[in-house]
Design a protein around this motif. Sequence first.
Motif, short mmCIF file in Angstrom:
data_model
loop_
_atom_site.label_atom_id
_atom_site.label_comp_id
_atom_site.label_asym_id
_atom_site.label_seq_id
_atom_site.Cartn_x
_atom_site.Cartn_y
_atom_site.Cartn_z
N THR A 33 -15.41 5.68 14.04
CA THR A 33 -15.03 4.41 13.40
C THR A 33 -14.12 3.61 14.33
O THR A 33 -13.13 4.16 14.84
CB THR A 33 -14.28 4.68 12.07
OG1 THR A 33 -15.11 5.48 11.24
CG2 THR A 33 -13.94 3.38 11.37
N ILE A 91 -10.21 0.30 11.00
CA ILE A 91 -9.23 1.06 10.21
C ILE A 91 -8.02 0.17 9.92
O ILE A 91 -7.53 0.11 8.78
CB ILE A 91 -8.79 2.32 10.97
CG1 ILE A 91 -9.98 3.24 11.21
CG2 ILE A 91 -7.68 3.05 10.21
CD1 ILE A 91 -9.69 4.39 12.17
N CYS A 133 -10.36 5.46 2.05
CA CYS A 133 -11.36 6.01 2.95
C CYS A 133 -12.41 4.95 3.25
O CYS A 133 -12.50 3.92 2.57
CB CYS A 133 -12.01 7.25 2.35
SG CYS A 133 -12.88 6.93 0.82
N VAL A 138 -11.71 8.61 7.73
CA VAL A 138 -12.89 7.94 8.28
C VAL A 138 -13.70 8.97 9.06
O VAL A 138 -13.15 9.97 9.54
CB VAL A 138 -12.50 6.78 9.23
CG1 VAL A 138 -11.76 5.69 8.50
CG2 VAL A 138 -11.66 7.30 10.41
N LEU A 184 -8.87 -1.19 6.11
CA LEU A 184 -8.16 -0.25 5.24
C LEU A 184 -6.68 -0.59 5.11
O LEU A 184 -6.13 -0.56 4.00
CB LEU A 184 -8.32 1.18 5.78
CG LEU A 184 -9.72 1.79 5.61
CD1 LEU A 184 -9.81 3.13 6.34
CD2 LEU A 184 -10.03 2.01 4.12
N TYR A 197 -5.57 7.42 5.58
CA TYR A 197 -6.96 7.01 5.45
C TYR A 197 -7.88 8.04 6.11
O TYR A 197 -7.52 8.65 7.11
CB TYR A 197 -7.16 5.64 6.09
CG TYR A 197 -6.26 4.59 5.46
CD1 TYR A 197 -6.48 4.16 4.16
CD2 TYR A 197 -5.15 4.08 6.15
CE1 TYR A 197 -5.63 3.22 3.56
CE2 TYR A 197 -4.31 3.15 5.56
CZ TYR A 197 -4.55 2.73 4.27
OH TYR A 197 -3.71 1.82 3.67
#
Length: 648
Positions: free
Chosen positions: A501, A506, A242, A497, A510, A495
Amino acid sequence: MSQGPVAPAPGRGVDLSRLERMPDPEPDEAVALQEVWREVAPESRRGRRDLLLPALQALQRARGWVSYPALAAVCRELGVPLADAYGVAAFYALLRTEPGPRHIVHLCDDVACMRRGADRLAARLRERLGPPLHGPEHGGLRGLPGSARLSGAHGDGASPGAAASVGWAFSPCLGQCDRAPAALAGDEVWGELTPEGLEAGLRDLEAAGHPEGARGEPDGAAAEAPLLAGGSPGVPGPRAGCMGEATPLLLERVLSGGATTLDAYLARGGYQALRRARELGPGGAMAEVERARLLGRGGAAFPSSRKWAAVAREPGPRYVVCNADESEPGTFKDRVLLELDPFAVLEGMTIAAFATGAERGWIYVRGEYPDAYRSIRRAVEEARARGYLGHHLLGADWSFDVEVRRGAGAYVCGEETALFNSIEGLRGEPRARPPFPTQRGLFGRPTVIHNVETLASVVPILLRGGKWYGALGTARSAGTKLVSVSGDVAVPGLYEVPFGTPIRAILEELAGGAPGGRRIQAVLCGGAAGTFLFPEELDTPLAFETLQAIGGTVGSGALVVLDETADLWEVAERIARFFKEESCGQCVPCRVGTRRQWELVRAIRRQGGRVDGALRALFDDLARVMRDSSICGLGQLAPNALASLVRR
């Protein structure tokens, strides 16, 4: 659940005398049927057409196909016309109506698996088992060849033992993109599969008749990523993470190993949201969801509170349905929630029922998700046994219970009215609207239907308040979003978010960016029904309004990354084939349009990806017809990704 609703007059007018003259099913089929009757309807079954699909699935498990005598026995029991039942059996990809290999390995060759070496596995399967039962070289009808006709029509069907014990087929996305390449063998998932692992799995199937889990080891950066518990035996659990304000919210329990028992869920604050809802009352709970500005997470982004209010206004009985038929290629978020945090989904569903006055609910789980199905079934049974479901739950003067159903392989059943038809024992074909599900949904009753992520989001909304949740994200996209990242990235995974975002963050922070320092060429955003995004668009914030402004969509929350080595027109052809094969064929614009679209994409690919003015005009015209006149979202959205590439 001992007594279900009565499906709409399925057996009326059926000539049962003809069915009585049919041969009896084989002993193992009869045993399988008795087991399913005992489980789902121990007493009255006549007129319960909604039991048709569970019965067909039991027969499929018993012998690897549905024979004519067994189908006739089901029809006798339920009072369903034989031809009608055959039409249902022939509709689903995971049901077969003629004998063949006892075990079939469904190898995913969709985009994420294609980019992770599915072609090497296909070559090994061809070498070991011969040509596939279903794949690009076949005609494009949904399902395996066995679903095209019925064998043994006079009770003399060939023994399935006469055929090879193991066969294989190409499959659309299995929702295991974080474990690509993947295959499904019976009720086991084989993830992060290597040729050597595949060979070991085939030997197990041939020797013992049952797969024993995953084969193969992860490689590269993915091997170093943390793995969470869950999934089939031997299959790595999902990778998750996250970033940003208020996260993890939906993944809080997933990131700490999951809460798959009621005690584990209660120890982490479980069912406090339901207690809060009861303190507020139905109207207060609904007001919190309205203040949260919660939009549906299945792709349509419809305000959840408006659905609830519309259903609450209708006369009862009312129903709540959880759409867990997550079939959008590149998407696996709902699978992870069901596997590792099933009680959060149940609690959200129970709150929705409380707010709308519903007393019954259904969870429809994708057929290709065996672990998710087992997880949510265990959760329902445990919740019922401990008083969190059922009559007068938690001592209240209100009751709510849930039934779990499993799909049988049909992308179109992710469309909400097609899903209703599937539960009711009909072919999973969409209905024309209006009336809308809030007026006439499942079994003709007012129905709230949400996907898994939407229902799970209700829990933190009630716990922390709608105002707090609504302040997260952007002006038109409140809260957090689960994103399934796969394809050419170092760490594919799930993930969370906050909305707003940037997509690039991302992918790079991530998911580790493209492996080997390669350049990202494009990202398929929102699944096969989404659009391609190109490098200059990757700084776009993930939000409904910002993606809409550039012609994109959040869709299912899938981000399938394609690096500079990918052939985008090969990917486009796979997407076009997917829609051609998954069209239910009910409406002409979709049935014919998806085939014409596939032919156009193949023609463009053959000429090296060059799109001249005439081809572009032809494609635009076809896309317009499909969007304007298809019955459901499948046909309406099928041109989206391809159109974005053609425009490029």
